[in-house]
Design a protein around this motif. Structure first.
Motif, PDB file in Angstrom:
ATOM      1  N   ILE A 207       0.612  -1.527   0.146  1.00  0.00           N
ATOM      2  CA  ILE A 207      -0.087  -0.196  -0.286  1.00  0.00           C
ATOM      3  C   ILE A 207       1.043   1.167   0.577  1.00  0.00           C
ATOM      4  CG2 ILE A 207      -1.518   1.330   1.156  1.00  0.00           C
ATOM      5  CD1 ILE A 207      -2.743  -1.228   2.560  1.00  0.00           C
ATOM      6  N   ARG A 208       0.444   2.095  -0.835  1.00  0.00           N
ATOM      7  CA  ARG A 208       1.645   3.621  -0.802  1.00  0.00           C
ATOM      8  C   ARG A 208       0.179   4.981  -0.804  1.00  0.00           C
ATOM      9  NH1 ARG A 208       4.483   0.224  -0.327  1.00  0.00           N
ATOM     10  NH2 ARG A 208       6.307  -1.082  -1.908  1.00  0.00           N
ATOM     11  N   PRO A 209       1.068   5.538   0.329  1.00  0.00           N
ATOM     12  CA  PRO A 209       0.080   6.733   0.414  1.00  0.00           C
ATOM     13  C   PRO A 209      -0.256   7.693  -0.975  1.00  0.00           C
ATOM     14  CG  PRO A 209       2.038   6.413   1.527  1.00  0.00           C
ATOM     15  CD  PRO A 209       1.913   5.438   1.244  1.00  0.00           C
ATOM     16  N   ILE A 210      -1.014   8.405  -0.908  1.00  0.00           N
ATOM     17  CA  ILE A 210      -1.172   9.569  -2.074  1.00  0.00           C
ATOM     18  C   ILE A 210      -1.376  10.787  -1.801  1.00  0.00           C
ATOM     19  CG2 ILE A 210      -1.972  10.053  -4.244  1.00  0.00           C
ATOM     20  CD1 ILE A 210      -3.224   7.323  -4.868  1.00  0.00           C
ATOM     21  N   LYS A 211      -2.623  10.935  -0.702  1.00  0.00           N
ATOM     22  CA  LYS A 211      -2.491  12.569  -0.499  1.00  0.00           C
ATOM     23  C   LYS A 211      -3.844  12.305   0.795  1.00  0.00           C
ATOM     24  CE  LYS A 211      -6.292  13.257  -3.888  1.00  0.00           C
ATOM     25  NZ  LYS A 211      -6.795  14.284  -5.108  1.00  0.00           N
ATOM     26  N   GLU A 212      -3.529  13.175   2.094  1.00  0.00           N
ATOM     27  CA  GLU A 212      -4.631  13.565   2.666  1.00  0.00           C
ATOM     28  C   GLU A 212      -6.021  13.699   1.397  1.00  0.00           C
ATOM     29  OE1 GLU A 212      -3.716  16.011   5.808  1.00  0.00           O
ATOM     30  OE2 GLU A 212      -1.987  14.805   6.632  1.00  0.00           O
ATOM     31  N   MET A 213      -6.947  13.832   1.896  1.00  0.00           N
ATOM     32  CA  MET A 213      -8.469  13.314   1.468  1.00  0.00           C
ATOM     33  C   MET A 213      -9.654  12.993   2.123  1.00  0.00           C
ATOM     34  SD  MET A 213      -9.406  11.585  -2.304  1.00  0.00           S
ATOM     35  CE  MET A 213     -11.556  11.888  -2.239  1.00  0.00           C
ATOM     36  N   GLY A 214     -10.796  13.862   2.531  1.00  0.00           N
ATOM     37  CA  GLY A 214     -11.319  12.867   3.181  1.00  0.00           C
ATOM     38  C   GLY A 214     -12.841  12.946   2.336  1.00  0.00           C
ATOM     39  N   PRO A 215     -13.620  12.242   2.895  1.00  0.00           N
ATOM     40  CA  PRO A 215     -14.935  11.819   2.363  1.00  0.00           C
ATOM     41  C   PRO A 215     -16.020  12.206   1.775  1.00  0.00           C
ATOM     42  CG  PRO A 215     -15.083  11.599   4.588  1.00  0.00           C
ATOM     43  CD  PRO A 215     -13.646  12.200   4.595  1.00  0.00           C
ATOM     44  N   LYS A 216     -16.892  12.545   0.587  1.00  0.00           N
ATOM     45  CA  LYS A 216     -17.589  12.566   0.790  1.00  0.00           C
ATOM     46  C   LYS A 216     -18.741  13.042   1.149  1.00  0.00           C
ATOM     47  CE  LYS A 216     -20.361  14.207  -3.552  1.00  0.00           C
ATOM     48  NZ  LYS A 216     -20.775  14.170  -5.268  1.00  0.00           N
ATOM     49  N   GLU A 217     -19.573  13.951   1.626  1.00  0.00           N
ATOM     50  CA  GLU A 217     -20.083  14.167   2.662  1.00  0.00           C
ATOM     51  C   GLU A 217     -22.171  14.045   1.939  1.00  0.00           C
ATOM     52  OE1 GLU A 217     -20.551  17.541   5.385  1.00  0.00           O
ATOM     53  OE2 GLU A 217     -18.635  16.882   6.288  1.00  0.00           O
ATOM     54  N   PHE A 218     -22.879  13.194   2.688  1.00  0.00           N
ATOM     55  CA  PHE A 218     -24.388  12.753   1.481  1.00  0.00           C
ATOM     56  C   PHE A 218     -25.002  13.051   3.191  1.00  0.00           C
ATOM     57  CE2 PHE A 218     -21.743  10.173  -1.284  1.00  0.00           C
ATOM     58  CZ  PHE A 218     -21.898  10.525  -2.262  1.00  0.00           C
ATOM     59  N   LYS A 219     -26.098  13.791   2.493  1.00  0.00           N
ATOM     60  CA  LYS A 219     -27.291  14.013   3.309  1.00  0.00           C
ATOM     61  C   LYS A 219     -28.721  12.926   2.592  1.00  0.00           C
ATOM     62  CE  LYS A 219     -26.290  19.118   3.967  1.00  0.00           C
ATOM     63  NZ  LYS A 219     -26.682  20.296   3.973  1.00  0.00           N
ATOM     64  N   ARG A 220     -29.553  12.801   4.081  1.00  0.00           N
ATOM     65  CA  ARG A 220     -30.352  12.166   3.009  1.00  0.00           C
ATOM     66  C   ARG A 220     -31.551  12.517   1.997  1.00  0.00           C
ATOM     67  NH1 ARG A 220     -34.316   8.634   7.808  1.00  0.00           N
ATOM     68  NH2 ARG A 220     -35.046   7.364   6.302  1.00  0.00           N
ATOM     69  N   ASP A 221     -31.381  13.488   2.471  1.00  0.00           N
ATOM     70  CA  ASP A 221     -32.175  14.367   1.209  1.00  0.00           C
ATOM     71  C   ASP A 221     -31.129  14.391  -0.192  1.00  0.00           C
ATOM     72  OD1 ASP A 221     -34.567  14.620   2.713  1.00  0.00           O
ATOM     73  OD2 ASP A 221     -34.026  17.396   3.097  1.00  0.00           O
ATOM     74  N   ASP A 222     -29.603  13.379   0.035  1.00  0.00           N
ATOM     75  CA  ASP A 222     -29.338  13.871  -1.824  1.00  0.00           C
ATOM     76  C   ASP A 222     -29.731  12.224  -2.127  1.00  0.00           C
ATOM     77  OD1 ASP A 222     -28.211  16.069  -1.039  1.00  0.00           O
ATOM     78  OD2 ASP A 222     -26.513  15.673  -0.184  1.00  0.00           O
ATOM     79  N   ILE A 223     -29.679  10.897  -1.053  1.00  0.00           N
ATOM     80  CA  ILE A 223     -29.873   9.816  -1.394  1.00  0.00           C
ATOM     81  C   ILE A 223     -31.131   9.660  -1.826  1.00  0.00           C
ATOM     82  CG2 ILE A 223     -29.108   7.773  -0.695  1.00  0.00           C
ATOM     83  CD1 ILE A 223     -26.995   9.398  -1.708  1.00  0.00           C
ATOM     84  N   GLN A 224     -31.686   8.998  -2.874  1.00  0.00           N
ATOM     85  CA  GLN A 224     -32.346   7.956  -2.457  1.00  0.00           C
ATOM     86  C   GLN A 224     -33.160   6.442  -2.045  1.00  0.00           C
ATOM     87  OE1 GLN A 224     -34.233   7.085  -7.077  1.00  0.00           O
ATOM     88  NE2 GLN A 224     -36.306   7.260  -6.412  1.00  0.00           N
ATOM     89  N   SER A 225     -33.706   6.652  -1.098  1.00  0.00           N
ATOM     90  CA  SER A 225     -33.336   5.124  -1.027  1.00  0.00           C
ATOM     91  C   SER A 225     -33.824   3.818  -2.093  1.00  0.00           C
ATOM     92  CB  SER A 225     -33.987   4.726   0.236  1.00  0.00           C
ATOM     93  OG  SER A 225     -35.401   4.820   0.034  1.00  0.00           O
ATOM     94  N   ALA A 226     -33.406   2.573  -1.232  1.00  0.00           N
ATOM     95  CA  ALA A 226     -33.397   1.484  -1.829  1.00  0.00           C
ATOM     96  C   ALA A 226     -34.662   1.864  -2.589  1.00  0.00           C
ATOM     97  CB  ALA A 226     -32.279  -0.048  -2.115  1.00  0.00           C
ATOM     98  N   GLU A 227     -35.176   1.702  -1.747  1.00  0.00           N
ATOM     99  CA  GLU A 227     -37.168   1.628  -1.244  1.00  0.00           C
ATOM    100  C   GLU A 227     -37.733   1.890  -2.689  1.00  0.00           C
ATOM    101  OE1 GLU A 227     -39.358   0.997   2.598  1.00  0.00           O
ATOM    102  OE2 GLU A 227     -36.966  -0.781   3.383  1.00  0.00           O
TER     103      GLU A 227
END
Length: 236
Positions: A207-227
């Motif tokens: 494993i080789r590090p590339i850079k520091e990076m944060g996760p992308k944030e999602f709000k509940r309104d941004d995601i359509q549920s599988a149902e």
């Protein structure tokens, strides 16, 4: 299994670029697709940040052939430049993969419905994917269809081991690892009778590090549920 997918992917050309050849512009394809390229193909069939796809195994169905082409990619400074890309020609693979829930995303716990995700995944596969399928590069159009993994005859059946050298396995993204770090994974690839069994990402030791990076944030309104999505697609 209720979280497994088996399919074939094929196309006229593929370019799974060896990163050593990217800098000079004379791109050369790996002999076989990387884990990350196959994961991208599966995510083009169906993707949600709630789940993480694990590619288990690849089967090479046709002989490994390469073809060089003169191309004129757009130069960063403007205009065009001249280069030679070496593509894989007339590719055909079988792939077996499965998905797990991404427990590093507790904000998406409301979308953990295995049955609905599996149903949409299978329906999307039969339709040829929810997004365009590319075989490593934008100019390499691919196609997917359901299949039984291991069925039919492959070119490398009974031909023993082929050591393919050290290849890129994939990337460790922050939203899948829980760490604010982007890493690249490497592994010594081996093809046995046309089959390549991939180690899980956590089992890779190079494993080789590339850079520091944060996760992308999602709000509940941004995601359509599988149902909701299953209902809109006419599922039960």
């Amino acid at each position: 299994m209720k979280n497994e997918i088996q399919f074939e992917v094929f196309g006229d050309y593929a370019l799974f670029t060896d990163p050593l050849t990217k800098i000079g512009g004379e791109k050369l394809s790996y002999s076989v697709p990387t884990y990350q390229a196959l994961k991208g193909i599966v995510e083009s069939i169906y993707w949600k940040p709630t789940i993480v796809f694990i590619v288990d195994e690849l089967r090479v169905m046709k002989p490994i052939q390469m073809e060089s082409k003169g191309v004129r990619p757009i130069d960063y400074g403007g205009g065009n430049t001249l280069a030679h890309y070496t593509y894989l020609k007339d590719v055909h693979y079988q792939v077996r993969a499965h998905f797990d829930f991404n427990f590093n995303r507790p904000d998406l716990a409301f979308d953990r419905n295995e049955g609905k995700h599996y149903s949409i995944l299978q329906r999307s596969l039969k339709a040829g994917g929810r997004r365009d399928i590319f075989l490593g590069a934008r100019e390499c159009q691919g196609y997917v269809a359901p299949c039984e993994f291991g069925s039919g005859s492959g070119y490398y059946d009974g031909q023993g081991e082929y050591h393919l050298g050290t290849m890129v396995h994939g990337f460790n993204y922050p939203d899948e690892t829980g760490q604010n770090q982007l890493d690249v994974r490497l592994w010594p690839a081996v093809m046995n009778d046309g089959y390549i069994k991939f180690p899980k990402p956590e089992d890779c030791t190079m494993i080789r590090p590339i850079k520091e990076m944060g996760p992308k944030e999602f709000k509940r309104d941004d995601i359509q549920s599988a149902e909701q999505l299953s209902y809109e697609l006419g599922g039960e």
